[in-house]
Design a protein around this motif. Structure first.
Motif, PDB file in Angstrom:
ATOM      1  N   THR A  17      -5.056  18.238   8.241  1.00  0.00           N
ATOM      2  CA  THR A  17      -5.464  18.482   9.582  1.00  0.00           C
ATOM      3  C   THR A  17      -5.166  19.976  10.093  1.00  0.00           C
ATOM      4  OG1 THR A  17      -5.702  17.824  11.979  1.00  0.00           O
ATOM      5  CG2 THR A  17      -3.366  17.752  10.710  1.00  0.00           C
ATOM      6  N   TRP A  21      -7.764  22.357  14.892  1.00  0.00           N
ATOM      7  CA  TRP A  21      -8.680  21.238  15.135  1.00  0.00           C
ATOM      8  C   TRP A  21      -8.168  20.411  16.154  1.00  0.00           C
ATOM      9  CZ3 TRP A  21      -8.888  16.052  15.975  1.00  0.00           C
ATOM     10  CH2 TRP A  21     -10.112  15.324  15.480  1.00  0.00           C
ATOM     11  N   ARG A  25     -10.031  19.913  19.860  1.00  0.00           N
ATOM     12  CA  ARG A  25     -10.662  18.606  20.103  1.00  0.00           C
ATOM     13  C   ARG A  25      -9.856  17.929  21.098  1.00  0.00           C
ATOM     14  NH1 ARG A  25     -14.794  16.807  16.521  1.00  0.00           N
ATOM     15  NH2 ARG A  25     -15.431  18.732  15.362  1.00  0.00           N
ATOM     16  N   CYS A 101      -2.357   2.166  27.695  1.00  0.00           N
ATOM     17  CA  CYS A 101      -2.344   3.410  28.447  1.00  0.00           C
ATOM     18  C   CYS A 101      -2.345   3.139  30.125  1.00  0.00           C
ATOM     19  CB  CYS A 101      -3.427   4.397  28.046  1.00  0.00           C
ATOM     20  SG  CYS A 101      -3.080   4.764  26.211  1.00  0.00           S
ATOM     21  N   ARG A 140      -5.216  10.480   9.881  1.00  0.00           N
ATOM     22  CA  ARG A 140      -5.475  11.589  10.582  1.00  0.00           C
ATOM     23  C   ARG A 140      -5.977  11.617  12.224  1.00  0.00           C
ATOM     24  NH1 ARG A 140      -9.745  15.639   8.021  1.00  0.00           N
ATOM     25  NH2 ARG A 140     -11.634  14.416   8.163  1.00  0.00           N
ATOM     26  N   LEU A 184     -10.010  -0.137  20.048  1.00  0.00           N
ATOM     27  CA  LEU A 184      -8.630   0.462  20.130  1.00  0.00           C
ATOM     28  C   LEU A 184      -7.628  -0.947  20.131  1.00  0.00           C
ATOM     29  CD1 LEU A 184      -6.644   2.875  20.896  1.00  0.00           C
ATOM     30  CD2 LEU A 184      -7.339   2.619  23.054  1.00  0.00           C
ATOM     31  N   MET A 201      -8.239   3.080  16.080  1.00  0.00           N
ATOM     32  CA  MET A 201      -9.142   3.436  17.186  1.00  0.00           C
ATOM     33  C   MET A 201     -10.205   4.134  16.655  1.00  0.00           C
ATOM     34  SD  MET A 201      -8.046   6.169  20.493  1.00  0.00           S
ATOM     35  CE  MET A 201      -7.918   7.533  19.215  1.00  0.00           C
ATOM     36  N   GLY A 203     -12.158   6.448  17.971  1.00  0.00           N
ATOM     37  CA  GLY A 203     -11.759   7.526  18.906  1.00  0.00           C
ATOM     38  C   GLY A 203     -13.407   7.922  19.554  1.00  0.00           C
ATOM     39  N   ARG A 204     -14.468   8.187  18.858  1.00  0.00           N
ATOM     40  CA  ARG A 204     -15.668   8.484  19.607  1.00  0.00           C
ATOM     41  C   ARG A 204     -15.968   7.330  20.481  1.00  0.00           C
ATOM     42  NH1 ARG A 204     -19.944  10.836  15.623  1.00  0.00           N
ATOM     43  NH2 ARG A 204     -18.129  11.511  14.451  1.00  0.00           N
ATOM     44  N   HIS A 238      -4.291  10.026  33.540  1.00  0.00           N
ATOM     45  CA  HIS A 238      -3.632   9.676  32.056  1.00  0.00           C
ATOM     46  C   HIS A 238      -4.095  10.867  30.947  1.00  0.00           C
ATOM     47  CE1 HIS A 238      -2.464   7.875  28.452  1.00  0.00           C
ATOM     48  NE2 HIS A 238      -3.758   7.558  28.023  1.00  0.00           N
ATOM     49  N   ASN A 241      -6.498  13.358  26.495  1.00  0.00           N
ATOM     50  CA  ASN A 241      -7.425  14.063  25.930  1.00  0.00           C
ATOM     51  C   ASN A 241      -7.925  15.164  26.961  1.00  0.00           C
ATOM     52  OD1 ASN A 241      -9.868  15.511  25.078  1.00  0.00           O
ATOM     53  ND2 ASN A 241      -9.839  14.070  23.186  1.00  0.00           N
ATOM     54  N   ARG A 243     -10.256  17.258  27.016  1.00  0.00           N
ATOM     55  CA  ARG A 243     -11.589  17.007  27.348  1.00  0.00           C
ATOM     56  C   ARG A 243     -12.201  15.984  28.361  1.00  0.00           C
ATOM     57  NH1 ARG A 243     -14.975  17.093  22.089  1.00  0.00           N
ATOM     58  NH2 ARG A 243     -13.357  15.906  21.417  1.00  0.00           N
ATOM     59  N   ASN A 268      -0.611  12.233  23.850  1.00  0.00           N
ATOM     60  CA  ASN A 268      -0.654  10.770  24.645  1.00  0.00           C
ATOM     61  C   ASN A 268       0.514   9.973  24.501  1.00  0.00           C
ATOM     62  OD1 ASN A 268      -1.508   8.369  25.729  1.00  0.00           O
ATOM     63  ND2 ASN A 268      -3.477   8.572  24.553  1.00  0.00           N
TER      64      ASN A 268
HETATM   65  N1  ACO Z   1      -7.909  16.872  11.854  1.00  0.00           N
HETATM   66  C1  ACO Z   1      -9.253  17.359  11.081  1.00  0.00           C
HETATM   67  N2  ACO Z   1     -10.022  16.556  11.010  1.00  0.00           N
HETATM   68  C2  ACO Z   1     -10.279  15.485  11.862  1.00  0.00           C
HETATM   69  C3  ACO Z   1      -9.022  14.869  12.367  1.00  0.00           C
HETATM   70  C4  ACO Z   1      -7.942  15.661  12.410  1.00  0.00           C
HETATM   71  N3  ACO Z   1      -6.558  15.073  12.971  1.00  0.00           N
HETATM   72  N4  ACO Z   1      -9.249  13.629  12.924  1.00  0.00           N
HETATM   73  C5  ACO Z   1     -10.666  13.485  12.851  1.00  0.00           C
HETATM   74  N5  ACO Z   1     -11.107  14.543  12.339  1.00  0.00           N
HETATM   75  C6  ACO Z   1     -12.469  14.608  11.699  1.00  0.00           C
HETATM   76  C7  ACO Z   1     -13.042  13.457  11.514  1.00  0.00           C
HETATM   77  O1  ACO Z   1     -12.839  12.778  10.195  1.00  0.00           O
HETATM   78  C8  ACO Z   1     -14.881  13.871  11.321  1.00  0.00           C
HETATM   79  O2  ACO Z   1     -14.653  14.173  10.079  1.00  0.00           O
HETATM   80  P1  ACO Z   1     -16.531  13.880   9.467  1.00  0.00           P
HETATM   81  O3  ACO Z   1     -17.452  14.577  10.471  1.00  0.00           O
HETATM   82  O4  ACO Z   1     -16.466  14.667   8.264  1.00  0.00           O
HETATM   83  O5  ACO Z   1     -16.542  12.327   9.535  1.00  0.00           O
HETATM   84  C9  ACO Z   1     -14.512  14.957  12.177  1.00  0.00           C
HETATM   85  O6  ACO Z   1     -13.345  15.315  12.640  1.00  0.00           O
HETATM   86  C10 ACO Z   1     -15.144  14.675  13.818  1.00  0.00           C
HETATM   87  O7  ACO Z   1     -14.450  13.355  14.158  1.00  0.00           O
HETATM   88  P2  ACO Z   1     -14.900  12.643  15.412  1.00  0.00           P
HETATM   89  O8  ACO Z   1     -14.186  11.548  15.834  1.00  0.00           O
HETATM   90  O9  ACO Z   1     -16.210  12.700  15.765  1.00  0.00           O
HETATM   91  O10 ACO Z   1     -14.214  13.679  16.417  1.00  0.00           O
HETATM   92  P3  ACO Z   1     -14.266  14.066  17.921  1.00  0.00           P
HETATM   93  O11 ACO Z   1     -14.718  15.158  18.597  1.00  0.00           O
HETATM   94  O12 ACO Z   1     -14.689  12.673  18.722  1.00  0.00           O
HETATM   95  O13 ACO Z   1     -12.866  13.865  18.428  1.00  0.00           O
HETATM   96  C11 ACO Z   1     -11.048  12.486  19.057  1.00  0.00           C
HETATM   97  C12 ACO Z   1     -11.793  12.925  17.755  1.00  0.00           C
HETATM   98  C13 ACO Z   1     -10.034  13.485  19.403  1.00  0.00           C
HETATM   99  C14 ACO Z   1     -10.082  11.118  18.723  1.00  0.00           C
HETATM  100  C15 ACO Z   1     -11.716  12.112  20.281  1.00  0.00           C
HETATM  101  O14 ACO Z   1     -12.999  11.313  19.866  1.00  0.00           O
HETATM  102  C16 ACO Z   1     -10.941  11.355  21.113  1.00  0.00           C
HETATM  103  O15 ACO Z   1     -10.248  11.962  22.076  1.00  0.00           O
HETATM  104  N6  ACO Z   1     -11.412  10.080  21.700  1.00  0.00           N
HETATM  105  C17 ACO Z   1     -10.978   9.340  22.813  1.00  0.00           C
HETATM  106  C18 ACO Z   1      -9.541   8.927  22.236  1.00  0.00           C
HETATM  107  C19 ACO Z   1      -8.644   8.470  23.278  1.00  0.00           C
HETATM  108  O16 ACO Z   1      -8.422   9.311  24.251  1.00  0.00           O
HETATM  109  N7  ACO Z   1      -7.708   7.492  23.043  1.00  0.00           N
HETATM  110  C20 ACO Z   1      -6.859   7.214  23.863  1.00  0.00           C
HETATM  111  C21 ACO Z   1      -7.487   6.635  25.107  1.00  0.00           C
HETATM  112  S1  ACO Z   1      -6.551   5.065  25.403  1.00  0.00           S
HETATM  113  C22 ACO Z   1      -5.220   5.428  25.108  1.00  0.00           C
HETATM  114  O17 ACO Z   1      -4.688   6.131  25.669  1.00  0.00           O
HETATM  115  C23 ACO Z   1      -4.538   4.294  24.294  1.00  0.00           C
END
Ligand code: ACO
Length: 311
Positions: A17, A21, A25, A101, A140, A184, A201, A203-204, A238, A241, A243, A268
């Motif tokens: 990572t 990134w 994100r 959460c 990651r 999740l 999770m 995430g998407r 909360h 993220n 975004r 988080n």
């Molecule tokens: N570093 C580098 N690359 C990464 C990492 C990382 N830490 N994590 C994922 N990637 C990669 C993925 O493998 C993927 O690669 P690929 O395209 O080759 O497969 C690429 O980055 C894009 O992955 P996405 O999952 O599509 O990335 P996204 O823009 O959706 O961001 C994230 C991921 C940050 C997890 C986002 O989906 C998110 O914030 N989701 C909500 C999660 C959340 O808020 N959870 C908590 C809410 S509920 C609670 O609090 C318990």
């Protein structure tokens, strides 16, 4: 907060990572990680003592403790009872609440209803978590997102006129929908694997549902209170993220300068995130007596909810 701070760069040696990134994100720059001598109970105790002192009270003034956590010190007894003991309180009741959460929103709503029902006079509501202990440090997609910490508030009974100008909790709305469990969850537990397990999770998928669910439940709380987004002085969401926070505020029509953001410093922290963000905005003078504050969270389950508070 735990003493140890872990910056994004510290993950670059653990998983594939980068600082860029993670910031781009999520908005996260650093998070606190509990040391061996820090647990949910010890962090919760410290937050509780700070909240009780800032309310000008003594621990024995508290007759209800509701602790929101998904990372208890033991499977049982409830960590709230441990914190009660650490505070030297031998009366009243203490229990844990588990809504991941959204836990603090559920716990504060519950404490409010205990007080309205005459079951308690002064409640301590704590959100405390050590999510670092649930993380798969080789994944990651999750390990960079979470941090540890604790926050707390004290709520007490007082007579109001039933108006939105009253001090205290004006409206609360809670929701849950278990069909989203697989998006999740933790892949362990006493009744299934007999282990603690790790957080998993999609995430998407979480992201896809988050903004709609959050803004819907907030609109519901506005309807109950008979107010609108313009009446909000501070939005304390909360902190999962940046975004999600920005998209929710934009959809609701809440100006950026009214949004409290701590995800950059805390990551988080699950049930601790809302009371931690509150404590930051109260300490730096942003949230003042009389302000209308909107609290919101969404998490595993899914669970989600919103509370309107006249500070
Ligand atoms: N570093 C580098 N690359 C990464 C990492 C990382 N830490 N994590 C994922 N990637 C990669 C993925 O493998 C993927 O690669 P690929 O395209 O080759 O497969 C690429 O980055 C894009 O992955 P996405 O999952 O599509 O990335 P996204 O823009 O959706 O961001 C994230 C991921 C940050 C997890 C986002 O989906 C998110 O914030 N989701 C909500 C999660 C959340 O808020 N959870 C908590 C809410 S509920 C609670 O609090 C318990």
């Amino acid at each position: 907060m735990p003493k140890r701070i872990m910056a994004n760069r510290d993950f670059e040696h653990i998983v594939d990572t980068s600082d860029e990134w993670i910031i781009q994100r999520t908005g996260i720059r650093q998070r606190h990680i509990a040391g061996d001598d820090e647990t949910t109970a010890s962090l919760g105790e410290e937050a509780a003592r700070n909240a009780i002192a800032s309310a000008g009270l003594e621990p024995n003034d508290i007759d209800l403790i509701v602790l929101a956590t998904s990372t208890p010190d033991n499977t049982f007894p409830a960590t709230a009872v441990d914190i009660q003991n650490r505070l030297g309180i031998r009366h009243g009741a203490a229990f844990d609440m588990q809504a991941v959460c959204s836990g603090f929103i559920y716990a504060l709503t519950t404490a409010d209803l205990y007080i309205r029902g005459g079951m308690a006079q002064r409640a301590l509501v704590i959100g405390a978590e050590t999510f670092s202990r649930l993380l798969d440090w080789e994944d990651r997609t999750t390990c960079v997102l979470f941090g540890d910490g604790a926050g707390a508030v004290v709520v007490e009974a007082s007579e109001g006129a039933g108006l939105t100008s009253d001090t205290g909790i004006i409206a609360a709305k809670l929701r849950s929908d278990g069909c989203h469990k697989s998006k999740l969850y933790v892949d362990g537990g006493p009744s299934t694997t007999k282990t603690v397990g790790h957080l998993r999770m999609q995430g998407r998928e979480v992201f896809r549902h988050a903004v709609g669910m959050i803004t819907d439940v907030i609109e519901d709380s506005f309807s109950v209170a008979g107010i609108s987004a313009e009446d909000i002085d501070w939005f304390v969401p909360h902190q999962a993220n940046r975004r999600i926070i920005e998209a929710s505020a934009k959809k609701l029509g809440i100006a950026d300068e009214k949004v409290v953001v701590t995800v950059d410093r805390h990551g988080n922290t699950s049930a601790a995130s809302v009371p931690l963000a509150l404590s930051v905005a109260v300490a730096d003078g942003r949230i003042k007596k009389g302000d209308m504050v909107l609290l919101e969270a969404m998490g595993g389950g899914f669970t989600w909810g919103a509370i309107l508070v006249r500070w």
